[in-house]
Design an enzyme around this catalytic site. Structure first.
Site, mmCIF file in Angstrom:
data_model
loop_
_atom_site.group_PDB
_atom_site.id
_atom_site.type_symbol
_atom_site.label_atom_id
_atom_site.label_comp_id
_atom_site.label_asym_id
_atom_site.label_seq_id
_atom_site.Cartn_x
_atom_site.Cartn_y
_atom_site.Cartn_z
ATOM 1 N N ARG A 1 11.892 -95.534 -43.791
ATOM 2 C CA ARG A 1 12.231 -95.439 -42.203
ATOM 3 C C ARG A 1 11.102 -95.289 -41.692
ATOM 4 N NH1 ARG A 1 12.972 -90.431 -41.049
ATOM 5 N NH2 ARG A 1 14.751 -90.120 -42.661
ATOM 6 N N TYR B 1 19.221 -106.307 -17.100
ATOM 7 C CA TYR B 1 20.252 -106.442 -18.178
ATOM 8 C C TYR B 1 21.323 -105.561 -18.244
ATOM 9 C CZ TYR B 1 21.400 -107.064 -23.137
ATOM 10 O OH TYR B 1 22.403 -107.277 -24.240
HETATM 11 C C1 LIG Z 1 19.319 -108.950 -25.101
HETATM 12 C C2 LIG Z 1 18.504 -108.293 -24.223
HETATM 13 C C3 LIG Z 1 18.290 -106.905 -24.438
HETATM 14 C C4 LIG Z 1 18.857 -106.086 -25.551
HETATM 15 O O1 LIG Z 1 18.442 -106.543 -26.734
HETATM 16 P P1 LIG Z 1 19.353 -106.466 -28.179
HETATM 17 O O2 LIG Z 1 18.389 -107.171 -29.258
HETATM 18 O O3 LIG Z 1 20.634 -107.249 -27.958
HETATM 19 O O4 LIG Z 1 19.802 -105.035 -28.489
HETATM 20 C C5 LIG Z 1 17.382 -106.166 -23.506
HETATM 21 N N1 LIG Z 1 16.745 -106.957 -22.341
HETATM 22 C C6 LIG Z 1 17.160 -108.179 -22.337
HETATM 23 C C7 LIG Z 1 16.314 -108.588 -21.162
HETATM 24 C C8 LIG Z 1 17.864 -108.827 -23.045
HETATM 25 O O5 LIG Z 1 18.218 -110.125 -23.052
#
Ligand SMILES: *Cc1c(COP(=O)(O)O)cnc(C)c1O
Length: 379
Positions: free
Chosen positions: A46, A98
């Site tokens: 970890r 997002y």
């Molecule tokens: C997909 C995404 C995230 C989140 O990432 P995950 O890997 O799905 O947890 C954050 N910011 C943006 C702009 C994304 O496209």
């Protein structure tokens, strides 16, 4: 060293015990100690794992940063950054953020007493107006998702410095191939590695890159203490993906331009959102801070009818209807019901996100085939 050479070589070394040129997958939870506390730098996976170490070093090198930190997902990376805050602290972010970041901020951290302001950040006066003496973090995502607004990173950095706040850039859409936010004054660069960085739609991971040693120390404390770390197999997959990042991004950008221009010329298509157009409202900022304009495009059909958009999405053969983006294959999405469903309808409307908006992640197939697919789906 230039970008392509770095993508292939930076951070990784042949395995000292065998000479293996590819970083081995160190599938181990623990490491034998010769005597209590006498170890080879690894105690428990970890905290540290050699496959992860090489990935973190590669990520730092690509952003011209000092330290990289890898996480089990992009959301785990964001979660780790927000843990730097205390109740009463305030965050300014963009109003077309997002959806998952918006959900984490408003449904989790707002209940812990952290206050979030969402403003149209491509207008820097709106950011300045939201600053208070409690502003601790400014959260930029650029280009934004799904409206492809471009936020001026250097200008946001100036506001953050004046406010005594840290600046984070979610660089998922751009990757360090298109822009390196640390060089523009950001304190932290954050990634969903799931997207362009890994690039093959086969793993979920996240990362943060920083220059400041103290900030790195605090983030690695949370990375270990809270435990959102990735496994070595996933780290290996991202390392493999990074080796072709420059080639993939180059093609994503070339295809993005062809698709954007085709859509713009189509009689049934209304507004097309892509920062490479010279009449895009933030085109100058994009041209200043990005090396090219990427493969993410959104558009609406003339008439702006949701059911027409859904009919197009159902007809796509190559642009598969799916969440996510940034893989080698082209994808399509309907933000209002998919990625941005967690943002209330009223907030979505305020941000200009129509229910008929279609988002495309243009892949690296042959552009002619992608345009044929658009032609048959839109009609
Ligand atoms: C997909 C995404 C995230 C989140 O990432 P995950 O890997 O799905 O947890 C954050 N910011 C943006 C702009 C994304 O496209």
């Amino acid at each position: 060293m230039k970008f392509g050479t770095k993508a292939i070589h930076a951070g990784v070394h042949p395995d000292p015990s065998t000479g293996a040129i590819m970083t081995p997958i160190f599938q181990t939870s623990t490491y034998v100690q010769r005597s209590p506390g006498d170890n080879k730098g690894y105690e428990y996976s970890r905290t540290h794992n050699p496959t992860r170490t090489q990935l973190q070093d590669a990520l730092a090198a690509l952003d011209n940063g000092k330290h990289g930190l890898a996480f089990a997902s992009g959301m785990a990376a964001i979660d780790c950054i927000v843990k730097l805050l205390q109740p009463g602290d305030e965050v300014i972010s963009t109003n077309d953020l997002y959806g998952g970041s918006y959900r984490l901020f408003t449904k989790v951290y707002a209940t812990y007493g952290i206050k979030f302001h969402f403003v149209p950040m491509h207008d820097m006066t709106a950011v300045e107006a939201a600053v208070t003496e409690r502003t601790k973090l400014i959260w930029v995502e650029t280009p934004t998702n799904p409206l492809l607004n471009v936020i001026d990173i250097a200008a946001a950095s100036a506001v953050a410095k004046k406010a005594g706040a840290l600046l984070v850039v979610d660089n998922t859409f751009s990757t360090p191939y298109l822009q390196t936010p640390l060089a523009l004054g950001a304190d932290m660069v954050m990634y969903s590695l799931t997207k362009y960085m890994a690039g093959h739609s086969d793993t979920v991971m996240g990362a943060v890159v920083v220059n400041d040693d103290q900030l790195h120390e605090r983030l690695s404390f949370f990375q270990n203490a809270c435990g959102g770390t990735p496994g070595p197999q996933d780290c290996f997959l991202v390392l493999r993906g990074l080796k072709t990042l420059h080639i993939r991004m180059q093609r994503h950008c070339e295809n993005g331009r062809k698709v954007a221009e085709y859509l713009k010329s189509h009689p049934k298509v209304g507004k097309v959102y892509w920062p490479g157009f010279s009449d895009h409202p933030n085109h100058e900022v994009a041209a200043k801070q990005m090396n090219d304009f990427g493969g993410m495009i959104s558009f609406v059909l003339k008439g702006d009818v949701k059911d027409d958009a859904i009919a197009v999405l159902e007809k796509f053969q190559l642009f598969s209807l799916a969440e996510s983006l940034g893989g080698v294959e082209s994808l399509s999405g309907h933000p209002a019901t998919m990625t941005h469903a967690s943002i209330p309808a009223e907030e979505r409307r305020k941000a200009g996100l129509s229910d008929s908006l279609i988002r495309l992640s243009v892949g690296i197939e042959d552009a002619e085939d992608l345009i044929e697919d658009l032609k048959q789906a839109i009609g």
